[in-house]
Design an enzyme around this catalytic site. Structure first.
Site, PDB file in Angstrom:
ATOM      1  CE1 TYR A   1      -3.263  -2.387   5.907  1.00  0.00           C
ATOM      2  CE2 TYR A   1      -3.286  -0.094   5.551  1.00  0.00           C
ATOM      3  CZ  TYR A   1      -3.302  -1.451   4.967  1.00  0.00           C
ATOM      4  OH  TYR A   1      -3.143  -1.682   3.582  1.00  0.00           O
TER       5      TYR A   1
ATOM      6  CB  THR B   1      -0.851   0.060   1.320  1.00  0.00           C
ATOM      7  OG1 THR B   1      -1.373   1.295   1.433  1.00  0.00           O
ATOM      8  CG2 THR B   1      -0.119  -0.434   2.436  1.00  0.00           C
ATOM      9  CG  ASP B   2      -1.049   4.978  -1.070  1.00  0.00           C
ATOM     10  OD1 ASP B   2      -1.732   4.287  -0.103  1.00  0.00           O
ATOM     11  OD2 ASP B   2      -1.690   5.805  -1.438  1.00  0.00           O
ATOM     12  CD  GLU B   3      -3.224   3.483   4.244  1.00  0.00           C
ATOM     13  OE1 GLU B   3      -3.296   3.543   5.333  1.00  0.00           O
ATOM     14  OE2 GLU B   3      -4.391   3.444   3.673  1.00  0.00           O
TER      15      GLU B   3
ATOM     16  CE  LYS C   1      -0.128  -4.514   3.133  1.00  0.00           C
ATOM     17  NZ  LYS C   1      -0.466  -5.777   2.680  1.00  0.00           N
TER      18      LYS C   1
END
Ligand code: NAD
Ligand code: TYD
Length: 340
Positions: free
Chosen positions: A150, A125-127, A154
């Protein structure tokens, strides 16, 4: 070719599986999912009777169970979607995120190596990049700076994938996508939650000032990109995926209400999410220039289509909200499991 797909009963994984059965029927799918609260086997109902896939319920972090699956099915490739995926839940309790996202990834990497899998793709994810200010875009060389539990889980998984490539010479690729929307998304995420609440006449809870920005991409575009990277991406590389489609949350909420023909009185500003990332925005020029991928769907037509889907499939999200979707698994599999 045999492909092991984890998280096949979730929002993005199920869309990937259905898309692959349509576009690549020669690829046999070994679909694995633990069926957590977010996994709904009803999402794969259309595949009943399709011999090009099997479903196995298992925890990707359960080494013995996963080893048995690798031994029996001998996949050539792995695409790892399975994860705990909701930021708000990670704030309440980060432990399942470490188990599923971090341990799960390491177990899969170990087994993929031991069983001689030829390519492993990590759906990230870009997060993991943290938050942007009002300008700039995430590129593949932006520093990793996750802010939520979260995102941290990741990012940890991405580092383990990178290390498996570097140390063990595994063929690994990582994709980092922006926020997805589309049918069958669990109604705890912004877009399906707002649509479902609006349809039920409930308040729409907007965090903080509602001016946080997300870069929305239709789930089918995400999955086309994942398959392109799996087929053509360079080993060891990271590919960002995004739609160049930035929206402040409040504008998305207002657009949903306008599309449903409702006024804005249902909007309710609520206390902000702790550590809330202000802005995500993706530079997707690498995947475009190297692999020729571009999104096919435009938000202006695909969001109304998504809203229409939730309107027409009220039964689906009402069952998800009530927990009744779990009965489907029991009715489909109880007899089969007890016969084992
Ligand atoms: P989701 O929560 O809808 O689905 C996750 C699925 O994984 C569920 O079916 C769940 O049962 C399964 N799962 C969880 N833990 C498991 C375990 N230990 N073993 C086996 N299965 C397990 O999530 P999603 O939105 O479909 O996201 C899929 C992947 O895409 C995740 O890795 C997520 O980080 C990533 N991603 C999501 C978005 C987004 O906008 N939703 C954007 C970028 C990346
Ligand atoms: P979400 O769908 O949880 O995705 P993420 O946090 O992974 O980007 O949330 C998208 C944005 O919408 C995020 O800025 C938080 C905000 N949001 C609300 O304002 N209200 C809500 O009820 C939810 C679920 C999210």
């Amino acid at each position: 070719m045999k492909l092991l797909v984890t998280g096949c009963a979730g929002f993005i994984g199920s869309n990937f599986v259905l898309q692959m059965r349509d576009t690549n029927p020669d690829v046999t799918l070994i679909n694995v999912d633990l069926l957590t609260y977010a996994g709904n086997l009803e999402n794969l109902k259309a595949l009943e009777g399709d011999e090009g896939h099997v479903f196995v319920r298992a925890d990707v972090a359960d080494r013995a169970a996963m080893d048995a699956i690798f031994s029996e099915h001998k996949p050539d490739g792995v695409i790892h979607f399975a994860a705990e995926s909701h930021v708000d839940r990670s704030i309440l309790d980060a432990s399942p995120f470490v188990h599923n996202n971090v341990m799960g990834t390491q177990v899969l990497l170990d087994l993929a190596r031991q069983h001689g899998v030829s390519r492993y793709l990590q759906v990230s994810t870009d997060e993991v990049y943290g938050s942007l200010g009002s300008t700039g875009l995430f590129t593949e060389s932006t520093s990793i700076a996750p802010n939520s539990p979260y995102a941290a889980s990741k990012a940890a998984a991405d580092m383990l994938v990178r290390a498996a490539g570097h140390t063990h010479g595994m063929d690994v690729v990582i994709t980092r996508c922006s926020n997805n929307y589309g049918p069958l998304q669990f109604p705890e995420k912004l877009i399906p939650l707002m649509i479902a609440n609006a349809l039920e006449g409930k308040e729409l809870p907007v965090y903080g000032d509602g001016m946080q920005i997300r870069d929305w991409l239709h789930v089918s575009d995400h999955n086309t990109a994942i398959w392109r990277v799996f087929e053509k991406g360079r080993a060891g590389e990271v590919y960002n995926i995004g739609g160049n489609n930035e929206w402040p949350n409040i504008d998305v909420v207002k657009l949903i209400l306008a599309t449903l023909g409702l006024d804005e009185s249902l909007i309710r500003y609520v206390k902000d999410r702790p550590g809330h990332d202000r802005r995500y925005a993706i530079d997707a020029s690498k995947i475009r220039d190297e692999l020729g991928w571009e999104p096919a769907r435009r938000f202006e037509e695909a969001l109304p289509e998504t809203i229409q889907w939730y309107r027409e499939n009220r039964d689906w999200w009402e069952r998800v909200r009530s927990g009744a979707y779990r009965d489907y698994y029991d009715s489909q599999y109880a007899a089969r499991l007890s016969a084992d």
